[in-house]
Design an enzyme around this catalytic site. Structure first.
Site, PDB file in Angstrom:
ATOM      1  N   SER A 190       1.085   9.226 -13.723  1.00 53.28           N
ATOM      2  CA  SER A 190       1.168   9.195 -15.178  1.00 53.28           C
ATOM      3  C   SER A 190       0.036   8.403 -15.808  1.00 53.28           C
ATOM      4  O   SER A 190      -0.077   8.332 -17.018  1.00 53.28           O
ATOM      5  CB  SER A 190       2.514   8.603 -15.621  1.00 53.28           C
ATOM      6  N   HIS A 221      -5.935  10.247 -14.175  1.00 55.02           N
ATOM      7  CA  HIS A 221      -5.425  10.495 -12.815  1.00 55.02           C
ATOM      8  C   HIS A 221      -6.103  11.698 -12.169  1.00 55.02           C
ATOM      9  O   HIS A 221      -6.584  11.629 -11.031  1.00 55.02           O
ATOM     10  CB  HIS A 221      -3.911  10.705 -12.878  1.00 55.02           C
ATOM     11  N   ASP A 231       9.100  11.339  -2.407  1.00 56.96           N
ATOM     12  CA  ASP A 231       9.199  10.193  -3.303  1.00 56.96           C
ATOM     13  C   ASP A 231      10.613  10.084  -3.856  1.00 56.96           C
ATOM     14  O   ASP A 231      11.321  11.092  -3.980  1.00 56.96           O
ATOM     15  CB  ASP A 231       8.211  10.331  -4.460  1.00 56.96           C
ATOM     16  N   SER A 280       0.828  -1.205   0.000  1.00 58.20           N
ATOM     17  CA  SER A 280       0.000   0.000   0.000  1.00 58.20           C
ATOM     18  C   SER A 280       0.862   1.253   0.000  1.00 58.20           C
ATOM     19  O   SER A 280       1.845   1.361   0.742  1.00 58.20           O
ATOM     20  CB  SER A 280      -0.908   0.017   1.234  1.00 58.20           C
ATOM     21  N   ASN A 329       1.687   3.028   3.280  1.00 59.83           N
ATOM     22  CA  ASN A 329       2.797   2.662   4.166  1.00 59.83           C
ATOM     23  C   ASN A 329       3.691   3.866   4.459  1.00 59.83           C
ATOM     24  O   ASN A 329       4.363   3.910   5.487  1.00 59.83           O
ATOM     25  CB  ASN A 329       3.639   1.547   3.542  1.00 59.83           C
ATOM     26  N   ASP A 363      11.697   9.782  -6.734  1.00 60.13           N
ATOM     27  CA  ASP A 363      11.983  10.475  -8.003  1.00 60.13           C
ATOM     28  C   ASP A 363      11.952  11.994  -7.852  1.00 60.13           C
ATOM     29  O   ASP A 363      11.996  12.712  -8.852  1.00 60.13           O
ATOM     30  CB  ASP A 363      11.000  10.028  -9.089  1.00 60.13           C
ATOM     31  N   ASP A 366      -2.296  11.424  -0.380  1.00 59.55           N
ATOM     32  CA  ASP A 366      -1.814  12.770  -0.056  1.00 59.55           C
ATOM     33  C   ASP A 366      -2.975  13.734   0.186  1.00 59.55           C
ATOM     34  O   ASP A 366      -2.913  14.585   1.079  1.00 59.55           O
ATOM     35  CB  ASP A 366      -0.890  13.296  -1.155  1.00 59.55           C
TER      36      ASP A 366
END
Length: 263
Positions: free
Chosen positions: A232, A236, A94, A74, A77, A96, A192
């Site tokens: 992406s 979304h 994150d 998930s 987490n 990236d 978020d």
């Protein structure tokens, strides 16, 4: 618990090269007291002092620790409470995303002035749905030109955001019934937004946006081309509008708890 630094909560999933690059970057930044990697992969977490040293910061033994979630992949987490954190402030990020070190420290100083707020580098907003047939529903505003033009925002994305570690426990124990299940069933989307709903409903205050340089955002856009991830996927932004609409109901709020402010 230290007040002059912060912990980096680094979320990663099956992108080892990006993880290693992020560790090298944040390992050299001012104010970083520790890096806790949220490890939700089925394989064992890397171990320091082995051939997996690339998953650590060699010049700073003990800086990086892995928190494994063997039974779950998930995305939530990333908000699991950690009892042994050394700092009140945590920086969620994150693998990236690499906020420049000076910009990162500036964000930490902004959080020290607003310790109950979500403080970060990616601002978003909500607005009424465009079609009258949609009724009392909301859409997610992610158009950066629109955000810049209006100057209004109400959401800070936790892909790069500071918060008080207390919100990790509150997210686990005090989210309204069904929110966690809704997020997991929805393909790992909107955790978020749920965190921003939670914080705004508690504080009744807006989040705090700390902009990075235009060059950073331009490079980040170019660097993200071709990198697969949740954001992406097709539809979304539509899904995230649905999340805002549904969260309002699930939080039992007559009025949406997100608080708009101006940059």
């Amino acid at each position: 618990m230290r007040a002059d630094g912060f912990a980096v909560l680094l979320n990663t999933f099956e992108r080892p090269d990006l993880l290693k690059t992020a560790l090298r970057h944040y390992g050299k930044c001012r104010g970083v007291e520790e890096i806790r990697v949220v490890w939700s992969e089925k394989r064992d977490a890397p171990r320091e002092g082995t051939a997996e040293d690339g998953y650590f910061v060699k010049k700073k033994p003990g800086l990086v620790r892995y928190d494994a979630h063997a039974e779950s992949t998930s995305i939530q987490n990333r908000f699991e409470p950690l009892d042994d954190l050394r700092t009140r402030a945590v920086f969620n990020v994150d693998e990236d995303v690499r906020i420049p070190c000076e910009t990162l420290y500036r964000g930490f100083k902004a959080w020290q002035k607003h310790p109950d707020a979500l403080v970060g580098y990616y601002a978003r907003n909500y607005a009424p749905a465009k079609k009258p047939s949609d009724g009392c529903s909301w859409r997610y505003v992610a158009n950066e030109f629109q955000l810049w033009w209006s100057g209004k925002y109400s959401i800070i994305l936790t892909k790069a955001a500071f918060m008080d570690q207390k919100y990790l426990k509150l997210y686990k124990e005090h989210l309204p019934d069904g929110v966690r299940e809704y997020i997991d069933k929805g393909g790992g989307n909107c955790e978020d937004i749920a965190m921003q709903f939670l914080i705004s409903s508690i504080t009744r205050e807006a989040p705090v946006y700390v902009p990075a340089s235009l060059m950073y955002y331009t490079k980040a856009k170019l660097g993200g081309v071709g990198v697969a991830g949740i954001s992406s996927g097709a539809g979304h932004h539509l899904k995230r509008g649905d999340c805002i609409t549904d969260f309002q109901t699930m939080f039992g709020a007559e009025h949406i708890p997100l608080v708009e402010t101006y940059q």
